[in-house]
Write an enzyme that holds these catalytic residues in place. Structure first.
Site, short mmCIF file in Angstrom:
data_model
loop_
_atom_site.label_atom_id
_atom_site.label_comp_id
_atom_site.label_asym_id
_atom_site.label_seq_id
_atom_site.Cartn_x
_atom_site.Cartn_y
_atom_site.Cartn_z
N HIS A 230 -9.29 1.35 0.45
CA HIS A 230 -9.39 1.52 1.09
C HIS A 230 -10.94 1.39 2.65
O HIS A 230 -10.15 1.35 2.92
CB HIS A 230 -8.49 0.92 2.29
CG HIS A 230 -7.25 0.03 2.36
ND1 HIS A 230 -8.01 -0.65 3.36
CD2 HIS A 230 -6.76 -0.75 2.65
CE1 HIS A 230 -7.57 -2.03 3.65
NE2 HIS A 230 -7.13 -2.31 3.11
N TYR B 247 -13.49 0.84 4.98
CA TYR B 247 -14.47 -0.25 4.98
C TYR B 247 -16.17 -0.22 5.41
O TYR B 247 -15.98 0.70 5.58
CB TYR B 247 -13.75 -1.04 6.37
CG TYR B 247 -11.90 -1.69 6.29
CD1 TYR B 247 -10.93 -0.50 6.80
CD2 TYR B 247 -11.86 -2.04 6.97
CE1 TYR B 247 -9.73 -0.84 6.76
CE2 TYR B 247 -10.57 -3.22 7.13
CZ TYR B 247 -9.70 -2.27 6.79
OH TYR B 247 -8.42 -2.18 7.23
N GLU C 129 -12.11 -3.72 -2.66
CA GLU C 129 -10.83 -2.82 -3.44
C GLU C 129 -9.92 -2.61 -5.01
O GLU C 129 -9.24 -3.68 -5.52
CB GLU C 129 -9.15 -2.83 -2.69
CG GLU C 129 -8.98 -2.70 -1.12
CD GLU C 129 -8.09 -3.30 -0.23
OE1 GLU C 129 -6.75 -3.12 -1.01
OE2 GLU C 129 -8.42 -4.32 0.32
N HIS D 55 0.62 -1.16 -0.29
CA HIS D 55 0.23 -0.16 0.18
C HIS D 55 0.70 1.39 0.20
O HIS D 55 0.35 2.47 1.19
CB HIS D 55 -0.69 0.13 1.44
CG HIS D 55 -1.86 -0.98 1.46
ND1 HIS D 55 -2.35 -1.86 -0.43
CD2 HIS D 55 -3.02 -1.59 2.15
CE1 HIS D 55 -3.47 -2.67 -0.02
NE2 HIS D 55 -3.98 -2.59 1.41
C1 BGC Z 1 -4.96 -6.63 1.87
C2 BGC Z 1 -4.88 -6.62 3.95
C3 BGC Z 1 -3.99 -6.05 5.13
C4 BGC Z 1 -4.63 -4.86 4.78
C5 BGC Z 1 -3.81 -3.73 5.25
C6 BGC Z 1 -5.57 -5.41 2.72
O1 BGC Z 1 -5.81 -4.36 0.86
O2 BGC Z 1 -5.80 -7.07 1.54
O3 BGC Z 1 -4.06 -7.75 3.63
O4 BGC Z 1 -3.94 -6.61 5.49
O5 BGC Z 1 -5.14 -4.19 3.36
O6 BGC Z 1 -4.88 -2.94 6.23
#
Ligand code: BGC
Length: 330
Positions: A169, A171, A298, A100
């Protein structure tokens, strides 16, 4: 469309953070200039995303709640890559691998924000060598409310060849509370990137049929999440890139609220992550978050695609324009 802004605290170095509030009379969204982070999204009176009350919690906690991810979302094996005969060494923040965007990715930058039609346009200049990536990269993320939907439009150009894989990202929890195991999900994906224990693709694009990854027809997230199959066992639940084979990429329904979200995208893949690594923490407005209390979709190019030339490329050449759009409709 009503757009207002309010102060959202300051970073340790004194820089002010601003929260932009958008209301089109149907949905209400709050977006921070810190990471172009979607802090809240209210649909039919339910806030369907996880977030925090203070900027300090955004800075201190892991998990990238609501944030824009870049330059390269997901993992790069061994935290290095070769481009035009030159080797680049990136920051290893996920075991030996790069995740990331590295030490301080786009999620932790303050973006410049301006109003635009139906929303805001956020821009950021990632200079040559930032996180060891080549090229001065000019990036824009346009966040708009389109009826009962939020749309993210990404745009970028570079003055030297580089790699790029932008995503968001957020949730989601369509019930607004509790875990997401009884949400029902359908994914327009007939294959997924098989992964190893480090969540890195092995290179195999495995068929979903007959596995816990088959969401071609709707299933509850919790139904097969703990199945005795590597595809879920190695990552403690869902955490894989699905290869989009039909539109929409995803349709998810909250069990209690009945709120349905439909995800469409121009990207070839979507990481379906069921929040397996989310540790207990305090969320906004007194909420409590725990393992599997939110899920992410994502939209992206495939993980580690710089090491898989047979997959859609994440290389952005000098002078080329990167464009990508994802819409979450309710
Ligand atoms: C990943 C997870 C990771 C998370 C971090 C996701 O996009 O695939 O493996 O722990 O991001 O918060």
């Amino acid at each position: 469309m009503n757009i207002t802004k309010r102060p959202f605290g300051t970073l340790a170095d004194g820089r002010a953070v601003t929260c932009w509030c958008m209301d089109n009379g149907v949905v209400q969204a709050e977006v921070l200039d810190y990471g172009v982070t979607i802090r809240s999204l209210v649909v039919d009176g339910v806030d369907v995303v996880l977030g925090y009350d203070t900027i300090e919690e955004y800075v201190a906690n892991d998990g990238y709640l609501g944030a824009t991810i870049g330059r390269v979302g997901n993992r790069i094996a061994g935290s290095c890559f070769e481009l035009n005969g030159k080797n680049y060494h990136l920051y290893a923040n996920d075991g030996k691998n790069h995740l990331h965007g590295g030490k301080e990715g786009f999620d932790a930058k303050i973006w410049n924000v301006e109003e635009t039609e139906n929303g805001i346009v956020c821009s950021y200049l990632s200079v040559d060598g930032e996180e060891n990536y080549p090229g001065n990269l000019q990036v824009k993320v346009t966040v708009t409310l389109e009826g009962k939907a939020i749309q993210l439009k990404y745009w970028a150009t570079t003055d030297a060849d580089t790699i790029l894989n932008l995503t968001n990202h957020t949730y989601f929890n369509l019930d607004g509370k509790g875990d997401i195991l009884s949400h029902t999900i359908r994914l327009g994906a007939d294959r997924y990137c098989a992964g190893d224990e480090g969540c890195l693709p092995t290179g195999e694009l495995a068929p979903v049929q007959g596995t816990a990854m088959d969401f071609l027809t709707p299933h509850m997230i919790g139904e097969r999440i703990d199945a005795d199959e590597d595809c879920v066992k190695l990552s403690g639940g869902y955490d894989s890139n699905f290869i989009i084979s039909s539109s929409p990429a995803a349709v998810v329904k909250g069990a209690q609220s009945g709120i349905t979200m439909t995800v469409t995208t121009t990207e070839p893949g979507v990481q379906f992550y069921s929040g397996n690594f989310m540790k207990f923490r305090k969320g906004k407005n007194g909420a409590i978050y725990h393992r599997r209390y939110g899920f992410c979709l994502e939209t992206q190019h495939f993980p580690d695609s710089i090491h898989h030339p047979e997959w859609p490329t994440c290389i952005l050449k000098a002078g080329e324009t990167y464009e990508s759009t994802t819409k979450y409709a309710f």
